[in-house]
Design a protein around this motif. Structure first.
Motif, short mmCIF file in Angstrom:
data_model
loop_
_atom_site.label_atom_id
_atom_site.label_comp_id
_atom_site.label_asym_id
_atom_site.label_seq_id
_atom_site.Cartn_x
_atom_site.Cartn_y
_atom_site.Cartn_z
N UNK A 58 0.83 -1.20 0.00
CA UNK A 58 0.00 0.00 0.00
C UNK A 58 0.86 1.25 0.00
N UNK A 59 1.97 1.20 0.78
CA UNK A 59 2.86 2.35 0.91
C UNK A 59 3.54 2.72 -0.41
N UNK A 60 3.81 1.72 -1.25
CA UNK A 60 4.45 2.00 -2.54
C UNK A 60 3.44 1.95 -3.69
N UNK A 61 2.18 1.71 -3.35
CA UNK A 61 1.10 1.64 -4.34
C UNK A 61 1.42 0.62 -5.44
N UNK A 62 1.70 -0.59 -5.00
CA UNK A 62 2.03 -1.68 -5.92
C UNK A 62 1.15 -2.87 -5.61
N UNK A 63 0.65 -3.52 -6.65
CA UNK A 63 -0.07 -4.77 -6.50
C UNK A 63 0.09 -5.50 -7.82
N UNK A 64 0.95 -6.52 -7.81
CA UNK A 64 1.28 -7.16 -9.08
C UNK A 64 1.54 -8.65 -8.88
N UNK A 65 0.91 -9.45 -9.72
CA UNK A 65 1.08 -10.91 -9.65
C UNK A 65 2.40 -11.31 -10.31
N UNK A 66 3.11 -12.22 -9.65
CA UNK A 66 4.28 -12.83 -10.29
C UNK A 66 4.06 -14.34 -10.28
N UNK A 67 4.02 -14.91 -11.46
CA UNK A 67 3.72 -16.33 -11.61
C UNK A 67 4.82 -17.20 -11.02
N UNK A 68 4.53 -18.48 -10.86
CA UNK A 68 5.52 -19.44 -10.38
C UNK A 68 6.71 -19.49 -11.33
N UNK A 69 7.91 -19.40 -10.78
CA UNK A 69 9.18 -19.41 -11.55
C UNK A 69 9.19 -18.33 -12.63
N UNK A 70 8.60 -17.18 -12.30
CA UNK A 70 8.60 -16.03 -13.22
C UNK A 70 9.20 -14.81 -12.53
N UNK A 71 9.45 -13.79 -13.32
CA UNK A 71 9.99 -12.53 -12.79
C UNK A 71 9.11 -11.37 -13.24
N UNK A 72 9.02 -10.36 -12.38
CA UNK A 72 8.36 -9.12 -12.80
C UNK A 72 9.26 -7.95 -12.42
N UNK A 73 9.04 -6.84 -13.11
CA UNK A 73 9.75 -5.61 -12.75
C UNK A 73 8.73 -4.64 -12.19
N UNK A 74 9.07 -4.05 -11.06
CA UNK A 74 8.19 -3.08 -10.41
C UNK A 74 8.96 -1.77 -10.26
N UNK A 75 8.44 -0.70 -10.83
CA UNK A 75 9.10 0.60 -10.69
C UNK A 75 8.59 1.26 -9.41
N UNK A 76 9.49 1.72 -8.58
CA UNK A 76 9.08 2.45 -7.38
C UNK A 76 9.84 3.78 -7.32
N UNK A 77 9.27 4.69 -6.54
CA UNK A 77 9.92 5.98 -6.32
C UNK A 77 9.63 6.99 -7.41
N UNK A 78 10.25 8.18 -7.25
CA UNK A 78 11.18 8.50 -6.16
C UNK A 78 10.49 8.51 -4.79
N UNK A 79 11.13 7.82 -3.82
CA UNK A 79 10.58 7.71 -2.47
C UNK A 79 11.33 8.63 -1.51
N UNK A 80 10.57 9.25 -0.61
CA UNK A 80 11.20 10.02 0.48
C UNK A 80 11.88 9.03 1.41
N UNK A 81 12.92 9.46 2.15
CA UNK A 81 13.56 8.56 3.10
C UNK A 81 12.51 7.97 4.06
N UNK A 82 12.58 6.66 4.28
CA UNK A 82 11.61 6.02 5.17
C UNK A 82 11.50 4.54 4.90
N UNK A 83 10.55 3.91 5.62
CA UNK A 83 10.33 2.47 5.51
C UNK A 83 9.03 2.20 4.77
N UNK A 84 9.07 1.32 3.81
CA UNK A 84 7.92 1.00 2.97
C UNK A 84 7.69 -0.52 2.98
N UNK A 85 6.81 -1.00 3.85
CA UNK A 85 6.58 -2.44 3.94
C UNK A 85 5.95 -3.00 2.66
#
Ligand SMILES: [Cu+2]
Length: 115
Positions: free
Chosen positions: A71-98
């Motif tokens: 929720x903090x990075x506004x991401x929700x994306x499925x990654x299939x079994x034995x697959x890869x995805x790319x997720x773009x994040x930021x620019x983020x302010x300094x902090x913790x993003x679970x």
């Protein structure tokens, strides 16, 4: 003789110039890999530069699919079994993003630390 040494000096400068160009960090440095294995993130703590766009490469090594969510990075994306995805994040302010894996929430927990 003098001419030769001048030439080699110039050549040396050209070489060190080329070395400097190669020392500049490549764009690949802004990609961070997060592995999913046994329904856990590795690493579970991901450090990225603040105020910069970063690509998270989520590499799911499990046979089952996962949903990479934050929720903090506004991401929700499925990654299939034995697959890869790319997720773009930021620019983020300094902090913790679970973030977490919604399909295995009990174990798949992590945090991006922008600093
Ligand atoms: Cu979800």
């Amino acid at each position: 003789m003098r001419r030769v040494s001048l030439l080699s000096a110039a050549f040396g400068i050209a070489l060190s110039g080329a070395a400097l160009i190669h020392a500049v960090p490549a764009q690949a440095a802004d990609t961070v890999t997060i592995v999913i294995k046994d329904h856990k993130f590795e690493p579970a703590e991901v450090r990225i530069p603040a105020n910069k766009r970063v690509t998270l490469l989520v590499d799911n090594q499990d046979a089952t699919s996962e949903e990479f969510e934050s929720g903090e990075m506004k991401v929700e994306k499925i990654v299939g079994g034995r697959k890869q995805i790319k997720v773009m994040v930021g620019p983020l302010k300094p902090g913790r993003y679970p973030f977490f894996g919604e399909f295995h929430e009990a174990t798949a927990q992590g945090v991006v630390i922008a600093e």
